[in-house]
Design a protein around this motif. Structure first.
Motif, PDB file in Angstrom:
ATOM      1  N   ASP A  71       0.977  -1.201   0.093  1.00 55.58           N
ATOM      2  CA  ASP A  71       0.048  -0.002  -0.108  1.00 55.58           C
ATOM      3  C   ASP A  71       0.846   1.252   0.012  1.00 55.58           C
ATOM      4  N   ASN A  72       1.941   1.258   0.585  1.00 48.19           N
ATOM      5  CA  ASN A  72       2.700   2.262   0.832  1.00 48.19           C
ATOM      6  C   ASN A  72       4.469   1.910   0.436  1.00 48.19           C
ATOM      7  N   VAL A  73       5.227   3.000  -0.018  1.00 47.83           N
ATOM      8  CA  VAL A  73       6.556   2.462  -0.017  1.00 47.83           C
ATOM      9  C   VAL A  73       7.380   2.882   1.209  1.00 47.83           C
ATOM     10  N   HIS A  74       8.451   1.757   1.497  1.00 42.93           N
ATOM     11  CA  HIS A  74       8.870   2.268   2.807  1.00 42.93           C
ATOM     12  C   HIS A  74      10.422   2.279   2.521  1.00 42.93           C
ATOM     13  N   PRO A  75      11.351   2.865   3.491  1.00 43.26           N
ATOM     14  CA  PRO A  75      12.485   2.850   3.515  1.00 43.26           C
ATOM     15  C   PRO A  75      12.969   1.634   4.223  1.00 43.26           C
ATOM     16  N   VAL A  76      14.255   1.111   3.794  1.00 42.50           N
ATOM     17  CA  VAL A  76      14.605  -0.198   4.145  1.00 42.50           C
ATOM     18  C   VAL A  76      14.524  -0.618   5.647  1.00 42.50           C
ATOM     19  N   GLN A  77      14.777   0.532   6.338  1.00 41.04           N
ATOM     20  CA  GLN A  77      15.084   0.237   7.851  1.00 41.04           C
ATOM     21  C   GLN A  77      13.460   0.121   8.468  1.00 41.04           C
ATOM     22  N   ASP A  78      12.509   0.371   7.713  1.00 38.00           N
ATOM     23  CA  ASP A  78      11.108  -0.063   8.371  1.00 38.00           C
ATOM     24  C   ASP A  78      10.979  -1.518   8.467  1.00 38.00           C
ATOM     25  N   VAL A  79      12.050  -2.143   7.525  1.00 38.02           N
ATOM     26  CA  VAL A  79      11.554  -3.802   7.379  1.00 38.02           C
ATOM     27  C   VAL A  79      12.670  -4.541   8.240  1.00 38.02           C
ATOM     28  N   VAL A  80      13.998  -4.172   7.916  1.00 40.45           N
ATOM     29  CA  VAL A  80      14.985  -5.074   8.778  1.00 40.45           C
ATOM     30  C   VAL A  80      15.911  -3.823   9.551  1.00 40.45           C
ATOM     31  N   LYS A  81      16.809  -4.402  10.341  1.00 37.69           N
ATOM     32  CA  LYS A  81      17.801  -3.369  10.743  1.00 37.69           C
ATOM     33  C   LYS A  81      18.950  -2.993   9.717  1.00 37.69           C
ATOM     34  N   ILE A  82      19.237  -2.002   9.824  1.00 33.60           N
ATOM     35  CA  ILE A  82      20.417  -1.489   8.927  1.00 33.60           C
ATOM     36  C   ILE A  82      21.579  -1.263   9.829  1.00 33.60           C
ATOM     37  N   ASP A  83      22.735  -1.328   9.307  1.00 32.82           N
ATOM     38  CA  ASP A  83      23.777  -1.181  10.062  1.00 32.82           C
ATOM     39  C   ASP A  83      24.545   0.262   9.788  1.00 32.82           C
ATOM     40  N   TYR A  84      24.426   0.743   8.569  1.00 32.22           N
ATOM     41  CA  TYR A  84      25.011   1.884   7.927  1.00 32.22           C
ATOM     42  C   TYR A  84      24.133   2.568   6.991  1.00 32.22           C
ATOM     43  N   MET A  85      24.170   3.919   7.010  1.00 35.48           N
ATOM     44  CA  MET A  85      22.930   4.425   5.897  1.00 35.48           C
ATOM     45  C   MET A  85      23.905   5.552   5.208  1.00 35.48           C
ATOM     46  N   LEU A  86      24.049   5.459   3.841  1.00 41.36           N
ATOM     47  CA  LEU A  86      24.579   6.552   2.950  1.00 41.36           C
ATOM     48  C   LEU A  86      23.635   7.323   2.317  1.00 41.36           C
ATOM     49  N   PRO A  87      23.360   8.445   2.627  1.00 41.81           N
ATOM     50  CA  PRO A  87      22.245   9.109   1.799  1.00 41.81           C
ATOM     51  C   PRO A  87      22.974   9.653   0.644  1.00 41.81           C
ATOM     52  N   GLY A  88      22.117  10.530  -0.144  1.00 39.86           N
ATOM     53  CA  GLY A  88      22.703  10.931  -1.640  1.00 39.86           C
ATOM     54  C   GLY A  88      21.743  10.495  -2.486  1.00 39.86           C
ATOM     55  N   CYS A  89      21.857  11.152  -3.845  1.00 44.21           N
ATOM     56  CA  CYS A  89      20.918  10.493  -4.882  1.00 44.21           C
ATOM     57  C   CYS A  89      21.652  10.736  -6.180  1.00 44.21           C
ATOM     58  N   PRO A  90      22.782   9.894  -6.434  1.00 46.48           N
ATOM     59  CA  PRO A  90      23.361   8.828  -5.541  1.00 46.48           C
ATOM     60  C   PRO A  90      24.337   9.385  -4.674  1.00 46.48           C
ATOM     61  N   PRO A  91      24.629   8.784  -3.850  1.00 51.32           N
ATOM     62  CA  PRO A  91      25.943   9.151  -2.991  1.00 51.32           C
ATOM     63  C   PRO A  91      27.190   9.057  -3.701  1.00 51.32           C
ATOM     64  N   SER A  92      28.307   9.700  -3.345  1.00 48.91           N
ATOM     65  CA  SER A  92      29.177  10.005  -4.459  1.00 48.91           C
ATOM     66  C   SER A  92      30.165   8.704  -4.471  1.00 48.91           C
ATOM     67  N   ALA A  93      30.797   8.203  -5.443  1.00 45.31           N
ATOM     68  CA  ALA A  93      31.866   7.348  -5.648  1.00 45.31           C
ATOM     69  C   ALA A  93      32.598   7.207  -4.403  1.00 45.31           C
ATOM     70  N   GLU A  94      32.953   8.448  -4.090  1.00 47.55           N
ATOM     71  CA  GLU A  94      34.194   8.660  -3.384  1.00 47.55           C
ATOM     72  C   GLU A  94      33.638   8.466  -1.883  1.00 47.55           C
ATOM     73  N   MET A  95      32.640   8.680  -1.564  1.00 47.45           N
ATOM     74  CA  MET A  95      31.717   8.117  -0.160  1.00 47.45           C
ATOM     75  C   MET A  95      31.612   6.749  -0.052  1.00 47.45           C
ATOM     76  N   ILE A  96      31.194   6.002  -1.170  1.00 47.59           N
ATOM     77  CA  ILE A  96      30.887   4.659  -1.082  1.00 47.59           C
ATOM     78  C   ILE A  96      32.521   3.877  -1.129  1.00 47.59           C
ATOM     79  N   TRP A  97      33.366   4.559  -1.616  1.00 48.22           N
ATOM     80  CA  TRP A  97      34.547   3.725  -1.723  1.00 48.22           C
ATOM     81  C   TRP A  97      35.134   3.916  -0.330  1.00 48.22           C
ATOM     82  N   GLN A  98      35.200   5.198   0.366  1.00 45.39           N
ATOM     83  CA  GLN A  98      35.553   5.267   1.842  1.00 45.39           C
ATOM     84  C   GLN A  98      34.780   4.415   2.809  1.00 45.39           C
ATOM     85  N   LEU A  99      33.422   4.182   2.521  1.00 43.09           N
ATOM     86  CA  LEU A  99      32.750   3.424   3.451  1.00 43.09           C
ATOM     87  C   LEU A  99      33.359   1.832   3.303  1.00 43.09           C
TER      88      LEU A  99
END
Ligand code: SF4
Length: 185
Positions: A137-165
């Motif tokens: 019925d509604n769209v949910h962020p993933v942490q509504d369904v399961v526990k998430i350990d790290y979140m990297l926002p952005g649309c999209p997050p930069s390659a630099e941040m993804i690489w660092q993480l």
């Protein structure tokens, strides 16, 4: 198993796009030549880069996209069961992003507009093949369904941040971002 063998074991990574556009996956590939470093350190389980259908016994799982149907829920729960560390990347996974814009309307309003009443449509009927995932019925962020350990926002997050993480997690370091890196204004 010998200590040296343990040290050499590659970490196993799985990635998936739930309700996303694959833009976050493209940002992973934008790490350019560091992808060579990455494949030295990791192997891939389920991912658009491989043909594996399931994530199995993974160290890191990366989730792109929001949760909008029952198949998304199933895949996300499998990732949580199979991945020691689960990362949500991108606005869609972190807060619902663009897919969650449909939450302003009821599901039937969205389906009617998309398949029956929208401009230029020839009323072909709302798809109802039993093979199709059932829309929530509604769209949910993933942490509504399961526990998430790290979140990297952005649309999209930069390659630099993804690489660092990723490189921090692979090296066993706790990822830390500067204020400048996580500003989105
Ligand atoms: Fe695409 Fe942006 Fe959503 Fe990533 S966060 S899946 S780039 S719309």
């Amino acid at each position: 198993m010998e200590t040296s063998t343990l040290k050499k074991r590659k970490l196993r990574i799985a990635t998936t796009s739930l309700t996303g556009c694959f833009g976050c996956h493209m940002s992973i590939l934008d790490i350019d030549e560091k992808i060579i470093d990455l494949v030295e350190l990791v192997e891939f389980s389920r991912s658009p880069l491989t043909d594996f259908k399931h994530a199995v016994d993974c160290d890191i799982g990366i989730i792109e996209g929001a949760v909008s149907n029952d198949e998304n829920v199933e895949v996300l729960r499998e990732f949580r069961r199979q991945c020691k560390t689960l990362i949500a990347i991108g606005a869609c996974a972190v807060n619902g992003g663009i897919p969650a814009m449909r939450n302003r309307f009821s599901l039937s309003e969205c389906l009617n507009e998309s398949y029956l009443d929208g401009m230029g449509l020839e009323n072909q009927g709302i798809p109802n093949d039993p093979e199709l995932p059932r829309l929530l019925d509604n769209v949910h962020p993933v942490q509504d369904v399961v526990k998430i350990d790290y979140m990297l926002p952005g649309c999209p997050p930069s390659a630099e941040m993804i690489w660092q993480l990723l490189s921090d997690l692979i090296a066993g370091r706790e990822p830390v971002f500067t204020q400048e890196q996580i500003r989105y204004d």
